[in-house]
Write an enzyme that holds these catalytic residues in place. Structure first.
Site, PDB file in Angstrom:
ATOM      1  N   ASP A  21       0.828  -1.211   0.000  1.00 32.05           N
ATOM      2  CA  ASP A  21       0.000   0.000   0.000  1.00 32.05           C
ATOM      3  C   ASP A  21       0.865   1.264   0.000  1.00 32.05           C
ATOM      4  O   ASP A  21       1.974   1.261   0.532  1.00 32.05           O
ATOM      5  CB  ASP A  21      -0.922  -0.025   1.235  1.00 32.05           C
ATOM      6  CG  ASP A  21      -2.109   0.909   1.086  1.00 32.05           C
ATOM      7  OD1 ASP A  21      -2.359   1.393  -0.039  1.00 32.05           O
ATOM      8  OD2 ASP A  21      -2.790   1.160   2.099  1.00 32.05           O
ATOM      9  N   ASN A  69     -10.924  -2.359  -5.563  1.00 32.19           N
ATOM     10  CA  ASN A  69     -10.148  -1.432  -6.395  1.00 32.19           C
ATOM     11  C   ASN A  69     -10.784  -1.175  -7.761  1.00 32.19           C
ATOM     12  O   ASN A  69     -10.448  -0.197  -8.436  1.00 32.19           O
ATOM     13  CB  ASN A  69      -8.704  -1.924  -6.587  1.00 32.19           C
ATOM     14  CG  ASN A  69      -7.842  -1.808  -5.348  1.00 32.19           C
ATOM     15  OD1 ASN A  69      -6.939  -2.620  -5.116  1.00 32.19           O
ATOM     16  ND2 ASN A  69      -8.096  -0.811  -4.515  1.00 32.19           N
TER      17      ASN A  69
END
Ligand code: IPE
Ligand code: IPE
Ligand code: MG
Length: 252
Positions: A21, A69
């Site tokens: 991330d 996502n």
């Protein structure tokens, strides 16, 4: 002493999972577009895969794209898919050289055909590699996988193959797409976020968590070594008392 030398080779995790991330924030902090961060994240993937293979970690799962996502701006999603195709096709040679087998978990059918094709080719080509499994989580979410497992078990009950009372932990595990590998002993998340974001919910029941504020494109082999050293200093109790734990149990 270099971090690498502090690692106890006898107590290596068999499986490390990473929530990669911080690519977007890394790029923005440099005044660039988010995709610049994703492109630079590829280097960290290479570093970490190589470091794990060199050390003898047998399985590495990388969270590359979640089901959620898909809700990102279309341009970012398209750019990520394009990057995936390019990276897989350019990295297959390195996977072969390092004897790494590529695997995937997730809803591959939801990916663009060009991605599916590149992935399938790379998986076939690397299928007999033995040193390490590199498992890419793509269009993956743990709830999606758990629902698949439930559906498959429900079907077996419906067909009369099993009795409802036979449903147990092993059965649920064996129907998950992660069933071929041991559950991760160590889960790493970069970028300072302290959440799981729908990753391996079932499989991390007893994993050790390691959080770092380092953004994924800056994550190096040294950062990985630090995480492993931290992990090796923990006592894994699995519900028992400290007195009951022997060193052997601690890492198996
Ligand atoms: C992780 O970086 C990569 C993917 C989720 C594809 P992010 O893109 O989430 O970066 P941040 O968290 O916005 O900085
Ligand atoms: C998790 O990161 C998914 C991947 C690393 C692929 P996100 O950046 O999408 O997670 P949230 O939305 O911040 O929880
Ligand atoms: Mg993020």
């Amino acid at each position: 002493m270099p971090y690498k030398d502090k690692i106890n080779k006898e107590k290596l995790p068999r499986h490390i999972a990473i929530i990669m991330d911080g690519n977007g924030r890394w790029a923005m902090s440099k005044g660039k577009f988010r995709i610049f961060g994703h492109k630079n994240g590829v280097k960290a993937v290479r570093e970490v895969s190589e470091a794990c293979a060199e050390m003898g970690v047998k399985n590495l799962t990388l969270y590359a794209f979640s089901t959620e996502n898909w809700s990102r701006p279309k341009a970012e999603v398209n750019a990520l898919m394009e990057l995936l195709v390019k990276t897989i096709s350019s990295e297959t040679k390195t996977l072969m050289k390092n004897d790494i087998r590529l695997n995937t978990i997730g809803n591959l059918k939801s990916l663009p055909i060009s991605c599916q094709k590149e992935l399938n080719e790379a998986m076939e080509k690397t299928a007999s590699n033995k040193r390490m499994n590199l498992i890419l989580a793509l269009s993956y979410s743990s709830k999606w996988d758990i629902i698949r497992s439930i559906k498959s078990i429900a079907q077996q009950v419906k067909n009369g193959k099993i009795d409802i009372e036979d449903i147990n932990e092993e059965m649920v595990t064996s129907e998950l797409s992660t069933h071929k590998w041991p559950h991760p002993e160590l889960l790493i998340r970069t970028s300072g976020e302290h959440r799981i974001s729908n990753f391996l919910l079932w499989e991390i029941a007893y994993s050790e968590f390691y959080f770092t504020t380092t953004l994924w494109p800056d994550f190096t082999k040294e950062d990985l070594y630090k995480a492993i050293i931290d992990y090796q200093q923990r006592e894994r109790r699995f519900g028992k008392t400290s007195e009951q734990i022997t060193t052997d149990e601690n890492y198996s």
